[in-house]
Write an enzyme that holds these catalytic residues in place. Sequence first.
Site, short mmCIF file in Angstrom:
data_model
loop_
_atom_site.label_atom_id
_atom_site.label_comp_id
_atom_site.label_asym_id
_atom_site.label_seq_id
_atom_site.Cartn_x
_atom_site.Cartn_y
_atom_site.Cartn_z
N HIS A 174 40.57 36.30 36.89
CA HIS A 174 39.54 36.76 37.83
C HIS A 174 38.61 37.70 37.09
O HIS A 174 39.03 38.72 36.55
CB HIS A 174 40.17 37.48 39.02
CG HIS A 174 39.15 37.85 40.07
ND1 HIS A 174 38.87 37.04 41.16
CD2 HIS A 174 38.33 38.93 40.19
CE1 HIS A 174 37.94 37.61 41.90
NE2 HIS A 174 37.59 38.76 41.32
N CYS A 175 37.32 37.35 37.06
CA CYS A 175 36.34 38.12 36.30
C CYS A 175 35.53 39.00 37.24
O CYS A 175 34.75 38.48 38.06
CB CYS A 175 35.41 37.18 35.53
SG CYS A 175 34.17 38.05 34.54
N PRO A 176 35.66 40.32 37.17
CA PRO A 176 34.86 41.18 38.05
C PRO A 176 33.37 41.13 37.74
O PRO A 176 32.55 41.41 38.62
CB PRO A 176 35.45 42.58 37.79
CG PRO A 176 36.09 42.49 36.45
CD PRO A 176 36.58 41.08 36.31
N ASN A 179 32.35 38.47 39.83
CA ASN A 179 32.84 38.59 41.20
C ASN A 179 33.38 37.26 41.67
O ASN A 179 33.18 36.85 42.83
CB ASN A 179 31.71 39.06 42.14
CG ASN A 179 32.25 39.56 43.47
OD1 ASN A 179 33.40 40.02 43.56
ND2 ASN A 179 31.45 39.46 44.51
#
Length: 376
Positions: A174-176, A179
């Site tokens: 999951h890449c912030p 998002n």
Amino acid sequence: MTPKTQKMITIYWQFSNIPKYVFSSVHSFFQKCRITFRSLTYNHFMDQSYMADICMGPMFWFVDNFTNTIGTLLVIAVVALTASVVIIAYWIGIPYWWNRNYLICIFLVSFGHWLLLNICFHYYMAVFTHPGFPPEGELIAEAVSICKKCIAPKPPRTHHCSVCNRCILKMDHHCPWLNNCVGYRNHRYFFLYMVYMVAGVLFIILAGFDVAYTNLALSVSELDYPELEGHSVKINRTGALIPVTDAILLDSSLLGEDLDYEPPNPWKRKAIIYMALINCGVLIALGALSTWHAQLISRGETSIEANINKAETLRLSELGKVYRNPYNFGPRKNWQLFLGLVQGRSFFRNVLLPSPHWPDGDGLTWHTIHDSYDCT
């Protein structure tokens, strides 16, 4: 009792045994407390990993609950930083190269806009393309297990994302900064965005080196030139000695007009320093990340599968066996599958130019090295 039968009893006090007795009593008390506590909290599955998960629980909770919130802010930050770099390149870079050599300027503008187009396209697609989810409410024949959190069938290479709170097909992470999860449908967009961004900042660094040298080094040296003592001369920007009168020294506008001299703009210097810091930071960070992902792609695995495969390799090596990644077809075929260069697609049209094509397959079933599979 007669005096004859009376016996004398002598009591010997051994004070040296008192510390030993006290220590033994305290130790016994704490041992009983320890056994009682462990018997009430016994867990057959307790180990170091379990304890680490418990201790890091608050951190996981914070990430799970606030990543979506800060993710939107990080996306805005990426867009703002990219836009600022492009604006500064238009403001300083293009006029500089146009005045120096308009042919080089045309080439740099054309090449830079090709990079910018790919950066914007792949970032947009990585953010707004869903990574792929298993079908809900349907029987999945390809499922290999049941997700303990979703309580639903889980196909191969699928993992649960605690931030998205659902299973992701071929989940990588999951890449912030997006998002969004990086998975089956948008993994290619994510990787190509990093590659084009690294190429873009490297292009700006190389093309802007001469600009930075001219606006920083030379302008600073000009500002620091002192007047030669004992001589009515000063050094102009070319290094030549010119006579200077008091009237010219007092009238800076006349000096600039006669010598065709443009005073350095402090805002340009600050903008160039800002560009240098941003571009060098992005080059190091995304350069290392894209290199690592390129190695994973060459081995036919995601970042999650890299940890799983490493653990399986160690486990089987202790048994005298060799573990083989079932999705590793060799570097060349792995890259073809990842980039979607199948069914007649070409590297020029579908990689060097923006292409919204989907990856091969449906994300539910996966060919392995045990299949007779040809990706051409």
